[in-house]
Write an enzyme that holds these catalytic residues in place. Structure first.
Site, PDB file in Angstrom:
ATOM      1  N   HIS A 137     151.361 145.248 -67.741  1.00  0.00           N
ATOM      2  CA  HIS A 137     151.463 145.111 -66.182  1.00  0.00           C
ATOM      3  C   HIS A 137     150.387 145.390 -65.466  1.00  0.00           C
ATOM      4  O   HIS A 137     149.401 144.517 -64.911  1.00  0.00           O
ATOM      5  CB  HIS A 137     152.875 145.567 -65.752  1.00  0.00           C
ATOM      6  CG  HIS A 137     152.893 145.192 -63.945  1.00  0.00           C
ATOM      7  ND1 HIS A 137     153.672 144.306 -63.722  1.00  0.00           N
ATOM      8  CD2 HIS A 137     152.366 146.171 -63.103  1.00  0.00           C
ATOM      9  CE1 HIS A 137     152.738 144.254 -61.845  1.00  0.00           C
ATOM     10  NE2 HIS A 137     152.200 144.987 -62.259  1.00  0.00           N
ATOM     11  N   GLU A 138     150.004 146.204 -65.675  1.00  0.00           N
ATOM     12  CA  GLU A 138     148.530 146.961 -65.187  1.00  0.00           C
ATOM     13  C   GLU A 138     147.773 145.990 -65.350  1.00  0.00           C
ATOM     14  O   GLU A 138     146.489 145.502 -65.151  1.00  0.00           O
ATOM     15  CB  GLU A 138     148.345 147.839 -65.279  1.00  0.00           C
ATOM     16  CG  GLU A 138     149.404 149.151 -64.373  1.00  0.00           C
ATOM     17  CD  GLU A 138     149.698 148.899 -62.877  1.00  0.00           C
ATOM     18  OE1 GLU A 138     148.813 148.464 -62.830  1.00  0.00           O
ATOM     19  OE2 GLU A 138     150.085 149.046 -63.163  1.00  0.00           O
ATOM     20  N   GLU A 145     151.527 140.496 -58.226  1.00  0.00           N
ATOM     21  CA  GLU A 145     152.208 141.126 -58.551  1.00  0.00           C
ATOM     22  C   GLU A 145     153.593 140.836 -59.960  1.00  0.00           C
ATOM     23  O   GLU A 145     153.862 140.842 -60.696  1.00  0.00           O
ATOM     24  CB  GLU A 145     153.824 141.457 -57.792  1.00  0.00           C
ATOM     25  CG  GLU A 145     152.812 142.940 -57.584  1.00  0.00           C
ATOM     26  CD  GLU A 145     152.319 143.925 -57.664  1.00  0.00           C
ATOM     27  OE1 GLU A 145     152.888 144.254 -58.801  1.00  0.00           O
ATOM     28  OE2 GLU A 145     152.024 145.260 -57.151  1.00  0.00           O
ATOM     29  N   HIS A 200     146.861 143.128 -63.982  1.00  0.00           N
ATOM     30  CA  HIS A 200     146.263 142.762 -62.867  1.00  0.00           C
ATOM     31  C   HIS A 200     144.598 142.450 -63.133  1.00  0.00           C
ATOM     32  O   HIS A 200     143.901 141.634 -62.098  1.00  0.00           O
ATOM     33  CB  HIS A 200     146.485 144.441 -62.358  1.00  0.00           C
ATOM     34  CG  HIS A 200     148.147 144.396 -61.821  1.00  0.00           C
ATOM     35  ND1 HIS A 200     148.606 143.273 -60.971  1.00  0.00           N
ATOM     36  CD2 HIS A 200     148.689 145.556 -61.278  1.00  0.00           C
ATOM     37  CE1 HIS A 200     148.907 144.052 -59.919  1.00  0.00           C
ATOM     38  NE2 HIS A 200     149.398 144.761 -60.356  1.00  0.00           N
TER      39      HIS A 200
END
Length: 274
Positions: A135-136, A191, A139
């Site tokens: 997930h990070e 997100e 980004h």
């Protein structure tokens, strides 16, 4: 031309905060605008300056246990190899912050990923950790960090910071990341896309793609009981709609993966508890 591009970026970010499904078109507009306004080299320089500010001014403490650090970097490497397929040229750096009371992880421009030991202790298995790191990484892949910082601090301030001409902005970014844990205000669409990236990256290397889902659900259940949990929840609210979307994405794209890795994370957690 700069004013036009800035308007496009601001519009795309504003659209990301509206309700409803994330628009792929809007995300692509924001990503393209960010890539035009700030280069890969400037992102890398900004990430380095934020790292230096975190170390010198905010006094973050890195974990010194080489076994745990190598473990986190090994898990992350598999995920980052997948992220490289979506965005080439990122020189990833994974850092482990020694703070067992804080459940948090964040990414800054240039491929700098940070994970707290508190998050390692909160995860039940390796698939959950991999999901968070995916997930990070998402980004960074989606240029969300650059988009969010531009919206918060302004295009010129961010470019000046990357060029070393605005130490105040760098200090503010670092202080927010180290303090409140809410240094980067990602849009709803950002997100959502990062969630999708996390599921896709973990599944691609045979991790159970539901790891991110179970981690969200667990933190939500513990909200209010453990103060440090709020760090990650403050920027990653696990709403029912968000979990539903992630489950739908996994099903729609037929993402699979059987590796959970609870047995591999267990001895790492044991070392951290000593």
């Amino acid at each position: 031309m700069k004013r036009i591009l800035s308007a496009v970026l601001t519009l795309s970010m504003a659209l990301g905060f509206t309700s409803g499904c994330a628009s792929v078109k809007n995300m692509n507009v924001g990503r393209t605008a960010a890539s035009i306004l700030i280069s890969d080299e400037q992102e890398a320089q900004l990430g380095l300056q934020v790292k230096q500010e975190l170390e010198t001014k905010e006094k973050i403490k890195y974990l010194e246990d080489p076994t745990v650090v190598e473990y986190v970097r090994t898990v992350s490497t598999r995920i980052l190899q997948q992220a490289n397929k979506d965005r080439q040229g990122v020189k990833w750096k994974v850092n482990v912050i020694d703070d067992p009371k804080t459940v948090n992880a964040f990414a800054t421009p240039g491929g700098y990923l940070y994970v707290y030991t508190g998050l390692l202790l909160a995860a039940d298995n390796e698939a959950e950790l991999a999901g968070v790191m995916g997930h990070e990484a998402g980004h960074v892949t989606g240029r969300h960090s650059a988009q969010a910082l531009m919206l918060q601090y302004g295009e010129q301030a961010l470019i000046d910071a990357a060029l070393g001409k605005n130490s105040g902005t760098v200090a503010q970014i670092a202080a927010n990341l180290a303090g409140s844990g809410a240094g980067l205000a990602f849009s709803r669409s950002n997100e959502t896309e990062a969630d999708d990236f996390g599921a896709k990256y973990t599944s691609a290397v045979n991790y159970d793609p539901n790891g991110l889902v179970t981690f969200f659900q667990k933190l939500a259940a513990e909200e209010g009981k453990v103060p440090g949990v709020m760090k990650w929840l403050s920027t990653h609210p696990p709403s029912a709609e968000r979990v539903q979307h992630l489950n739908s994405y996994i099903s729609k794209n037929r993402l699979t993966g059987s590796d959970v890795g609870a047995d591999r994370l267990a001895p790492i957690k044991a070392r951290l508890k000593k």
